[in-house]
Write an enzyme that holds these catalytic residues in place. Structure first.
Site, PDB file in Angstrom:
ATOM      1  N   CYS A 235       0.925  -1.356   0.037  1.00 39.21           N
ATOM      2  CA  CYS A 235      -0.512   0.124  -0.143  1.00 39.21           C
ATOM      3  C   CYS A 235       0.487   1.051  -0.063  1.00 39.21           C
ATOM      4  O   CYS A 235       0.384   2.114  -0.435  1.00 39.21           O
ATOM      5  CB  CYS A 235      -1.505  -0.228   0.641  1.00 39.21           C
ATOM      6  SG  CYS A 235      -0.884  -0.962   2.220  1.00 39.21           S
TER       7      CYS A 235
ATOM      8  N   HIS B 117      -5.556  -1.434  -4.903  1.00 33.14           N
ATOM      9  CA  HIS B 117      -5.801  -0.240  -3.941  1.00 33.14           C
ATOM     10  C   HIS B 117      -6.374   0.972  -5.308  1.00 33.14           C
ATOM     11  O   HIS B 117      -6.085   1.254  -5.153  1.00 33.14           O
ATOM     12  CB  HIS B 117      -4.532   0.262  -3.263  1.00 33.14           C
ATOM     13  CG  HIS B 117      -3.545  -0.417  -2.200  1.00 33.14           C
ATOM     14  ND1 HIS B 117      -2.703  -0.874  -2.995  1.00 33.14           N
ATOM     15  CD2 HIS B 117      -3.866  -0.971  -0.991  1.00 33.14           C
ATOM     16  CE1 HIS B 117      -1.954  -1.947  -2.000  1.00 33.14           C
ATOM     17  NE2 HIS B 117      -3.001  -2.054  -0.649  1.00 33.14           N
TER      18      HIS B 117
ATOM     19  N   ASP C 249      -2.703  -8.191  -5.370  1.00 34.18           N
ATOM     20  CA  ASP C 249      -3.116  -6.915  -4.680  1.00 34.18           C
ATOM     21  C   ASP C 249      -3.628  -6.109  -5.435  1.00 34.18           C
ATOM     22  O   ASP C 249      -3.196  -5.657  -6.727  1.00 34.18           O
ATOM     23  CB  ASP C 249      -1.584  -6.588  -3.829  1.00 34.18           C
ATOM     24  CG  ASP C 249      -2.175  -5.604  -2.454  1.00 34.18           C
ATOM     25  OD1 ASP C 249      -3.318  -5.479  -2.536  1.00 34.18           O
ATOM     26  OD2 ASP C 249      -1.393  -5.048  -1.890  1.00 34.18           O
TER      27      ASP C 249
ATOM     28  N   ARG D 108       6.823 -10.906   5.173  1.00 29.75           N
ATOM     29  CA  ARG D 108       6.943 -10.617   6.522  1.00 29.75           C
ATOM     30  C   ARG D 108       7.959 -11.711   7.763  1.00 29.75           C
ATOM     31  O   ARG D 108       7.772 -13.308   6.821  1.00 29.75           O
ATOM     32  CB  ARG D 108       5.665 -11.270   6.779  1.00 29.75           C
ATOM     33  CG  ARG D 108       4.700  -9.774   6.426  1.00 29.75           C
ATOM     34  CD  ARG D 108       2.855  -9.943   6.434  1.00 29.75           C
ATOM     35  NE  ARG D 108       2.916  -9.534   4.921  1.00 29.75           N
ATOM     36  CZ  ARG D 108       1.105  -8.938   5.256  1.00 29.75           C
ATOM     37  NH1 ARG D 108       0.027  -9.361   5.998  1.00 29.75           N
ATOM     38  NH2 ARG D 108       1.112  -7.448   4.481  1.00 29.75           N
TER      39      ARG D 108
ATOM     40  N   LYS E 186     -14.124  -4.863   6.978  1.00 29.46           N
ATOM     41  CA  LYS E 186     -14.048  -5.464   6.077  1.00 29.46           C
ATOM     42  C   LYS E 186     -14.399  -7.182   5.795  1.00 29.46           C
ATOM     43  O   LYS E 186     -15.617  -6.799   6.601  1.00 29.46           O
ATOM     44  CB  LYS E 186     -12.367  -6.355   6.186  1.00 29.46           C
ATOM     45  CG  LYS E 186     -12.289  -6.974   7.304  1.00 29.46           C
ATOM     46  CD  LYS E 186     -10.588  -7.235   7.987  1.00 29.46           C
ATOM     47  CE  LYS E 186     -10.503  -8.193   8.869  1.00 29.46           C
ATOM     48  NZ  LYS E 186      -9.347  -9.156   9.350  1.00 29.46           N
TER      49      LYS E 186
ATOM     50  N   GLN F 296       1.099 -10.892  -3.063  1.00 28.64           N
ATOM     51  CA  GLN F 296      -0.631 -10.796  -3.285  1.00 28.64           C
ATOM     52  C   GLN F 296      -0.919 -10.238  -4.691  1.00 28.64           C
ATOM     53  O   GLN F 296       0.048  -9.230  -5.435  1.00 28.64           O
ATOM     54  CB  GLN F 296      -0.743  -9.360  -1.963  1.00 28.64           C
ATOM     55  CG  GLN F 296      -0.366  -9.656  -0.755  1.00 28.64           C
ATOM     56  CD  GLN F 296      -0.018  -8.468   0.161  1.00 28.64           C
ATOM     57  OE1 GLN F 296       0.251  -7.181  -0.103  1.00 28.64           O
ATOM     58  NE2 GLN F 296      -0.717  -8.797   0.739  1.00 28.64           N
TER      59      GLN F 296
ATOM     60  N   HIS G 155      -8.172  -1.781  -0.026  1.00 31.09           N
ATOM     61  CA  HIS G 155      -7.567  -2.420  -0.159  1.00 31.09           C
ATOM     62  C   HIS G 155      -7.928  -4.107  -0.113  1.00 31.09           C
ATOM     63  O   HIS G 155      -8.805  -4.135   0.176  1.00 31.09           O
ATOM     64  CB  HIS G 155      -6.557  -3.173   0.841  1.00 31.09           C
ATOM     65  CG  HIS G 155      -5.763  -1.988   1.848  1.00 31.09           C
ATOM     66  ND1 HIS G 155      -4.257  -1.831   1.961  1.00 31.09           N
ATOM     67  CD2 HIS G 155      -6.372  -0.922   2.513  1.00 31.09           C
ATOM     68  CE1 HIS G 155      -4.687  -0.548   2.882  1.00 31.09           C
ATOM     69  NE2 HIS G 155      -5.421  -0.212   3.203  1.00 31.09           N
TER      70      HIS G 155
END
Length: 667
Positions: free
Chosen positions: A362, A413, A411, A391, A496, A409, A542
């Site tokens: 992000c 945004h 991913d 991570r 979420k 991911q 997200h």
RNA sequence: GCUGCUGUAGCUCAGUGGUAGAGCGCGUCCUUGGUAAGGACGAGGUCAUGGGUUCAAAUCCCAUCAGCAGCUCCA
């Protein structure tokens, strides 16, 4: 006169004395046959129990199919197991012993730890206890007395539980069976003989009350069924499930590799696995274009400053790889005699600049958004990236593809106005729906995480939260399936929607997620110019339909049991020659297939056809193209489907058309 | 991270103090066989790593690393 009230509320009356079984018979012979015990006013009774006459009693007839029957029986079995353990290992402290989806467990603390070698002795003792056929007797005691009972039994966990967990209960129930007394809500089976076949499974550590700061107990896992046949079937099912395990199939099919020398939780995608991953990325990318996303690329690292602004550093430092610091600066600090902890503090204080392997995408995407002045006319802006993040997961958590330290991911945004939030959330959900449906993965659950009304940890205006939570609910409804609302499960920055699937061992994993974020736009001071010529703050969403490529593919391997559909399978078909004599023809077929864009390989070994077929089956190749002298003569291939078997001969062109259609349909 | 179990050939595993084994796979040769295993021969191992005990360690002890199960955690 005897009268009973059945669970549906209907009243049945009998002139003579009747047993539970008689009542069951009067309802139906099938029920009488299936009945295993009854419950009168919620107390279990045997089938031959004579129902007292007079006032109507509530009667429930329990059959093996009643969902609570197995649960009750397993819990009774847990008592028997605990009793057996106490006989074998004196001084055992009991904690909790509930039933679970697949069996039951009992948490214990033993002065001399149990090992799996103790299992046979425990099982033997359990059989002995069951053979005694002593009933489980319910005893109710007032609080003070209950505490005294537990103290006398030297069961400190039970004492604590009464004093804290059951602080509001005036009276407490115990169940006694012979010398064994246990604090327990019940119910239990009317007789231990109702316990059928049982088996101790494993032993593991578990924290008292699930609290890591408290002492660790031994958890004895076991299971029980009404019949030996059911138990055998269950054990076989577990064995079968293990064969679907993505770690096993990943190795057998050569999809990915994890190497000690590379590092724990770091996935090496081999050619076959990489192919599947790329196909899935292409598939998602196609849908991203349709939904008006823009694709971006960002680096794998970013300055500490970026993550200080986002709040990821040092707040989540524990779950990140350590920062990278400039080499010259580091040696200068070393000369000055700077210690590790001083270094760490300097980084936190911002005295040293360093780089972090990105734990999230992000901040990078935010900087792209913020790189230009934005107008409300530009919104929504949807930035997508197959972004790899790192991570530092706890070592005991890492395994296979489902929990790793580096993952990608799918991913994106979205930067939206408050008015656009609802529609954009629905768009995100739509994408998740498309993706899961295309894979035939319909067996997932949906969780809407809402804020805890009693907590003040949340960022943003409560009015906006209400709107966002309602928007999440409405978006979830568009899925057309049930979902759970979980207050307190929202992130501190917004509500979420999570998508959760189970693996081959029944463990739950979060896959896709859609999250509203009020926090990062504030932290980064994001703005756009509205129609009113004033600056406004966008809202971020997200979202990742797969969650991560690694975890999703892990579950996908198990979902398909390794049998990937034609469009995803790295090897779509394999040409098998009947003998060396057909190799030349085989090569011509191979060429045609490759020219048509199909992923074919060939087996020209001097093996018998049966052996080649067997290998093809074990490799889970969707189609085998068998070519022999007959086919060479007629210009055909004999098609074999991995699940349907021999489909007969067809022309090479027909086979190509068939495959192409199947790929097109993603069947 | 915690508790417990495990680590032997490419894979699956046997071997519990005294010369390192099997099946599959791999290589070579024979075999030319039409829908789930043809045959023969052969290569392949510092028994995870590092210490220790012992005349002697794959085997016993300790540590480390990794895997598995569960717990805890997962921005």
């Amino acid at each position: 006169m005897t009268s009973v009230r059945l669970p549906d509320g209907s009243l049945k009356e009998f002139d003579s004395v009747v047993s539970v079984k008689d009542v069951a018979k009067s309802i139906g012979s099938g029920l009488a046959k299936a009945a295993i015990w009854g419950e009168i006013d919620k107390q279990p009774v045997e089938l031959d129990f004579e129902i007292p006459s007079g006032e109507p009693v509530d009667l429930k007839i329990i059959t093996k199919k009643s969902p609570e029957a197995l649960e009750t029986m397993r819990h009774s079995c847990a008592h028997v197991m605990a009793r057996a353990v106490m006989r074998i290992k004196p001084g055992v402290q009991l904690a909790f012993g509930p039933s679970t989806d697949g069996g039951f467990y009992y948490d214990i603390e033993s002065p001399e730890p149990l090992t799996e070698e103790d299992f046979p002795a425990i099982e033997k003792e359990m059989a002995k206890i069951i053979a005694l056929d002593e009933p489980f007797e319910r005893v109710v005691r007032p609080r003070d007395e209950a505490i005294k009972v537990c103290k006398d039994l030297k069961q400190e966990f039970k004492v604590e539980h009464i004093e804290t967990g059951l602080a509001d209960d005036e009276t407490l129930s115990f169940y006694q069976q012979g010398e064994f007394v246990d604090l327990c809500r019940g119910p239990h089976v009317p007789s231990p003989k109702r316990i059928g076949a049982f088996k101790l499974l494993s032993i593991a550590g578990a924290y008292w009350k699930g609290d890591q700061s408290r002492q660790q107990l031994q958890r004895l896992y076991a299971t029980a069924f009404f019949t030996q046949a059911d138990l055998d079937a269950h054990m076989e099912m577990l064995e079968e499930s293990k064969k679907r395990d993505h770690r096993v199939l990943g190795k057998r099919l050569g999809l990915f590799h994890i190497d000690e020398m590379v590092g724990q939780g770091l996935i090496l995608w081999t050619p076959k696995g990489s192919f599947i991953r790329q196909k899935l990325q292409d598939f998602i990318s196609e849908h991203l274009v349709r939904q008006g996303y823009d694709q971006v690329f960002t680096p794998h690292i970013g300055k500490l400053d970026l993550y200080k602004t986002s709040g990821h550093f040092p707040y989540y430092q524990e779950s990140q790889y350590p920062a990278l610091v400039d080499r010259d600066y580091l040696s200068k600090l070393a000369e000055e005699g700077c210690s590790c902890s001083q270094l760490s503090n300097k980084m936190k204080d911002g005295e040293i600049e360093g780089y972090l392997l990105k734990p999230m995408n992000c901040p990078h995407h935010i900087k792209i958004f913020d790189s230009e002045q934005r107008s409300y006319r530009d919104l929504p802006i949807r930035l997508s990236e197959f972004g790899t993040v790192y991570r530092w997961e706890q070592s005991g958590e890492i395994g296979g593809l489902t929990r790793v330290r580096g993952f990608t991911q799918d991913d994106a945004h979205l930067f939206v106005t408050q008015e656009q939030l609802g529609e954009e959330l629905i768009g995100c959900i739509e994408l998740v729906k498309v993706v899961f449906a295309a894979m035939g993965m319909e067996d997932y659950s949906v969780r809407v995480g809402l804020r805890d009304p009693d907590s003040s940890k949340y960022v943003g205006d409560p009015k906006n939260w209400d709107l966002a939570e309602q928007a999440c609910r409405e978006a979830a409804q568009t899925l057309g399936k049930d979902f759970d609302e979980d207050p307190g499960e929202a992130a501190f920055y917004g509500p979420k929607i999570d998508f959760v699937a189970k693996d081959c061992l029944g463990r739950k994993w979060q896959l896709g997620t859609v999250q509203v974020d009020y926090n990062l736009p504030i932290r980064f001071g994001l703005e756009y110019v509205g129609a009113d010529n004033q600056t406004h703050r966008p809202i971020m969403i997200h979202r990742a339909p797969f969650g991560s490529m690694e975890r999703f593919i892990g579950l996908l391997i198990e979902h398909f049991g390794g049998c990937f559909p034609l469009w995803l399978n790295p090897e779509q078909a394999r040409i098998l020659t009947v003998s060396d004599k057909s190799e030349e023809y085989g090569r011509s077929v191979e060429k045609q297939m490759l020219a048509a864009g199909l992923r074919v390989k060939a087996d020209y070994r001097s093996e018998k056809l049966g052996a080649k077929i067997r290998d093809g089956q074990l490799d889970m190749i969707p189609y085998m193209l068998i070519v022999g002298p007959r086919d060479a003569e007629n210009g055909t291939v004999s098609l074999r489907d991995r699940s349907k078997g021999d489909l007969g001969a067809m022309s090479v062109e027909e086979a190509i058309a068939k495959f192409q259609k199947e790929v097109q349909d993603k069947a």
